[in-house]
Design an enzyme around this catalytic site. Sequence first.
Site, mmCIF file in Angstrom:
data_model
loop_
_atom_site.group_PDB
_atom_site.id
_atom_site.type_symbol
_atom_site.label_atom_id
_atom_site.label_comp_id
_atom_site.label_asym_id
_atom_site.label_seq_id
_atom_site.Cartn_x
_atom_site.Cartn_y
_atom_site.Cartn_z
ATOM 1 N N ALA A 154 0.956 -1.312 -0.054
ATOM 2 C CA ALA A 154 0.217 -0.018 0.062
ATOM 3 C C ALA A 154 1.076 1.365 0.074
ATOM 4 C CB ALA A 154 -0.863 -0.045 1.225
ATOM 5 N N LYS A 155 0.643 2.134 -0.799
ATOM 6 C CA LYS A 155 1.408 3.561 -0.760
ATOM 7 C C LYS A 155 1.015 4.574 0.356
ATOM 8 C CE LYS A 155 3.270 6.010 -4.428
ATOM 9 N NZ LYS A 155 4.662 5.985 -4.194
ATOM 10 N N ILE A 156 1.444 4.245 1.295
ATOM 11 C CA ILE A 156 0.932 4.880 2.751
ATOM 12 C C ILE A 156 1.856 6.024 2.909
ATOM 13 C CG2 ILE A 156 0.516 4.672 5.286
ATOM 14 C CD1 ILE A 156 -0.048 1.552 4.662
#
Length: 307
Positions: A154-156
Site C-alpha cells: 500500500a502506498k501509505i
Amino acid sequence: MAQYAFFKGKIVPIKEAKVSVMTHGLNYGTGCFEGIRAYWNEEQEQLFVFRMQEHYERLHRSCRILHIDLPYSAAELGRITLELLRQEGYREDAYIRPLAFKADEIIGVRLHNLTDELAIFAMPFGRYLEEEEGAHVCISSWRRVDDNAVPARAKITGAYINSALVKSAAEMDGYNEALVLDQNGHISEGSAENFFMVRNGYLVTPPVNSDILEGITRDSIIELAQEEMGLETVQRSIDRSEVYICDEAFLTGTGVQIAAIIKVEHRPVGAGEMGPVVARLRELYFGAAKGRNPKYRHWCTPVSDLD
Ligand code: PMP
C-alpha cells in the site's frame, strides 16, 4: 507550479486546497497516495497520462488497507484527473499526485470511524534522480517496513518515513540512492523504486512478497522485456551479494523512470557503465510512455480531446 487542485469534490484554485494542523493524516500519517506521470509529446502536441487506470486501481487497493472509502471509481478518478490537467494546460512533462487521507481534526490513533478526504494536484516535473544514466547506490543500514507492520504494497503516506530515512542516509553519505533489505536480509527495493538485475541472460526482480510496492513501471518493464526483447523476468528473492556480481542493475519507478545502477558502494556493476539491456529498456519505456509506440498506446491516455 500547480494552479488548481481537486479538493472536497471540485476543482479549486490551489490556494483554497488547505488543511488544518489538526488533520489526522498530517498528525498520524493516515493517508495513501499515488504518483502518476504525464508525458508531453511534442510531435503530436499531446499530453499522455501513463497507465492512469492502473494507478487508480492501486490507490483503491491502498485505500482498502487503510479503511478509506473513495467515493469515485478508478475510471471517475481518471476523468477528474483529465479535467484538472486540461485546466492546468501543461505542455511539458508533469507529475500527478492523488492523495486520500483521514481528514478529521481530532486526537486519537485509529483508522475506523473517521472522515476521508481526497485531493489531486499536478505539477510540471522533470527528473526525480539526476543520475538516471549511471546511479551510485549503497545498501541501506535501514530495513524495509515489514508487511506485518506497515504494508509496503500500500502506498501509505506514513510509511514514507522509511523511504526518507533510507534516502537521506544514502545522499548524506554521498550516494545517489540506496537498496533496502527486507527483514530476511534480501533485497526489497530502492527508497522509492523497484529493483531489477540482469544475471545469466534473465531479468531478476524481487517478488511481491519481498515487502515491495507492486510497481506499475516494474510491471511495464516485465512486459516490454518479454514482448520486445524476448527477455524473461524471474521473480525471486535476491541476495545482497548477487548485486555485487550481476551483469547489469537498474531501478524502475514513476519518478525515477528507468535508472541504470553503475556502482554499488565500492564495486562497479558489470563494466561500470550503463549496459545494453538497461539502455534498450529505457528506449522502449520512453517510446511507450510518450505515446510513440502504437502497440502500447493503450497505456497512454491523451489529455486533449482528439477530434
Ligand atoms: N517502490 C516504492 C517504495 C515507491 O515509492 C515507488 C514509486 N511509486 C515504486 C516502488 C515504483 O512504483 P511505480 O512504478 O508504480 O511508480
